[in-house]
Scaffold this motif. Sequence first.
Motif, mmCIF file in Angstrom:
data_model
loop_
_atom_site.group_PDB
_atom_site.id
_atom_site.type_symbol
_atom_site.label_atom_id
_atom_site.label_comp_id
_atom_site.label_asym_id
_atom_site.label_seq_id
_atom_site.Cartn_x
_atom_site.Cartn_y
_atom_site.Cartn_z
ATOM 1 N N THR A 1 -29.034 -32.623 16.888
ATOM 2 C CA THR A 1 -27.705 -32.730 16.509
ATOM 3 C C THR A 1 -26.604 -32.940 17.587
ATOM 4 N N ASN A 2 -26.837 -32.383 18.606
ATOM 5 C CA ASN A 2 -25.945 -32.835 19.723
ATOM 6 C C ASN A 2 -25.783 -34.156 20.076
ATOM 7 N N PHE A 3 -26.911 -34.764 19.887
ATOM 8 C CA PHE A 3 -26.953 -36.384 20.263
ATOM 9 C C PHE A 3 -26.199 -37.023 19.180
ATOM 10 N N ILE A 4 -26.337 -36.809 17.956
ATOM 11 C CA ILE A 4 -25.855 -37.181 16.792
ATOM 12 C C ILE A 4 -24.181 -37.219 16.737
ATOM 13 N N GLU A 5 -23.921 -35.931 17.097
ATOM 14 C CA GLU A 5 -22.410 -35.769 17.156
ATOM 15 C C GLU A 5 -21.698 -36.402 18.205
ATOM 16 N N GLU A 6 -22.336 -36.955 19.132
ATOM 17 C CA GLU A 6 -21.736 -37.637 20.350
ATOM 18 C C GLU A 6 -21.534 -39.223 20.098
ATOM 19 N N HIS A 7 -22.012 -39.365 18.775
ATOM 20 C CA HIS A 7 -21.911 -41.095 18.525
ATOM 21 C C HIS A 7 -21.383 -40.884 17.049
ATOM 22 N N HIS A 8 -21.096 -42.324 16.600
ATOM 23 C CA HIS A 8 -20.552 -42.671 15.141
ATOM 24 C C HIS A 8 -20.929 -43.547 14.443
ATOM 25 N N VAL A 9 -22.023 -44.399 14.999
ATOM 26 C CA VAL A 9 -22.505 -45.567 14.390
ATOM 27 C C VAL A 9 -24.035 -45.713 14.345
ATOM 28 N N PHE A 10 -24.763 -46.123 13.486
ATOM 29 C CA PHE A 10 -26.187 -46.057 13.336
ATOM 30 C C PHE A 10 -26.548 -47.313 12.913
ATOM 31 N N THR A 11 -27.615 -47.662 13.238
ATOM 32 C CA THR A 11 -28.412 -49.069 12.333
ATOM 33 C C THR A 11 -29.301 -48.543 11.273
ATOM 34 N N LEU A 12 -29.170 -49.154 10.257
ATOM 35 C CA LEU A 12 -29.738 -48.626 9.033
ATOM 36 C C LEU A 12 -30.684 -49.875 8.738
ATOM 37 N N ALA A 13 -32.122 -49.563 8.373
ATOM 38 C CA ALA A 13 -33.019 -50.580 8.154
ATOM 39 C C ALA A 13 -33.462 -50.217 6.523
ATOM 40 N N THR A 14 -33.492 -51.334 5.668
ATOM 41 C CA THR A 14 -34.107 -51.260 4.258
ATOM 42 C C THR A 14 -35.175 -52.195 3.956
ATOM 43 N N ALA A 15 -36.065 -52.012 3.185
ATOM 44 C CA ALA A 15 -37.125 -52.983 2.685
ATOM 45 C C ALA A 15 -37.469 -52.976 1.454
ATOM 46 N N VAL A 16 -37.551 -53.839 0.842
ATOM 47 C CA VAL A 16 -38.049 -54.225 -0.581
ATOM 48 C C VAL A 16 -39.051 -55.406 -0.433
ATOM 49 N N GLU A 17 -40.398 -55.027 -0.565
ATOM 50 C CA GLU A 17 -41.505 -56.110 -0.769
ATOM 51 C C GLU A 17 -41.109 -56.954 0.697
ATOM 52 N N ASN A 18 -40.883 -58.094 0.727
ATOM 53 C CA ASN A 18 -40.788 -58.858 1.726
ATOM 54 C C ASN A 18 -39.373 -59.200 2.241
ATOM 55 N N ASP A 19 -38.448 -58.519 1.601
ATOM 56 C CA ASP A 19 -36.993 -58.624 1.784
ATOM 57 C C ASP A 19 -36.658 -57.408 2.511
ATOM 58 N N VAL A 20 -36.203 -57.742 4.002
ATOM 59 C CA VAL A 20 -35.806 -56.431 4.814
ATOM 60 C C VAL A 20 -34.241 -56.793 5.110
ATOM 61 N N SER A 21 -33.670 -55.783 5.463
ATOM 62 C CA SER A 21 -32.192 -55.703 6.092
ATOM 63 C C SER A 21 -31.768 -54.875 7.000
ATOM 64 N N ALA A 22 -30.892 -55.280 8.024
ATOM 65 C CA ALA A 22 -30.458 -54.063 8.770
ATOM 66 C C ALA A 22 -29.030 -54.205 8.931
ATOM 67 N N CYS A 23 -28.305 -53.163 9.153
ATOM 68 C CA CYS A 23 -26.840 -53.287 9.218
ATOM 69 C C CYS A 23 -26.384 -52.009 10.060
ATOM 70 N N SER A 24 -25.204 -52.122 10.622
ATOM 71 C CA SER A 24 -24.624 -50.865 11.291
ATOM 72 C C SER A 24 -23.431 -50.381 10.307
ATOM 73 N N LEU A 25 -23.560 -48.980 10.428
ATOM 74 C CA LEU A 25 -22.559 -48.185 9.693
ATOM 75 C C LEU A 25 -21.990 -47.082 10.480
ATOM 76 N N PHE A 26 -20.740 -46.740 10.188
ATOM 77 C CA PHE A 26 -20.142 -45.611 10.692
ATOM 78 C C PHE A 26 -20.502 -44.518 9.908
ATOM 79 N N TYR A 27 -20.705 -43.433 10.547
ATOM 80 C CA TYR A 27 -21.269 -42.312 9.860
ATOM 81 C C TYR A 27 -20.637 -40.890 10.327
ATOM 82 N N ALA A 28 -20.308 -39.900 9.300
ATOM 83 C CA ALA A 28 -20.019 -38.588 9.540
ATOM 84 C C ALA A 28 -21.525 -37.788 9.383
#
Length: 139
Positions: free
Chosen positions: A9-36
Amino acid sequence: MDTNLEKITNFIEEHHVFTLATAVENDVSACSLFYAYDKASNTFIVASSEDTQHMKNIKQNPKIAGNILLETKEVGKIQGLQFRGEFKEVQSAKLKALYFKSFPYALALAPKLWQIEVDFFKLTDNRLGFGRKLIWMRE
């Protein structure tokens, strides 16, 4: 709170952007998102448009993975968090308020908010010893 989760939690609270990965069959995606982050529920809150590729994937498969990292060339300072969870629309007014407290300028855009209920964290923290990993899983 257990010790591993507290350090994560301490590590998470030191940052504000993560990379998100999704997948459906052969279709994959990655993006960066701001988070709380809501540490009481181990939930990330993000804003995202439904017409993005990652959201199209999530509508078919809400299981996601992601990471947060501290970029450094100093091996002894390397830190990185991997997580898995389920992507859902935010229903809680408390979580919505938390997001807009972190990103007040986003209110003007009236974004759609989403939450990720995390069920697994793995933090690699070389400050604790080379390759040292801290794990947390939802019971």
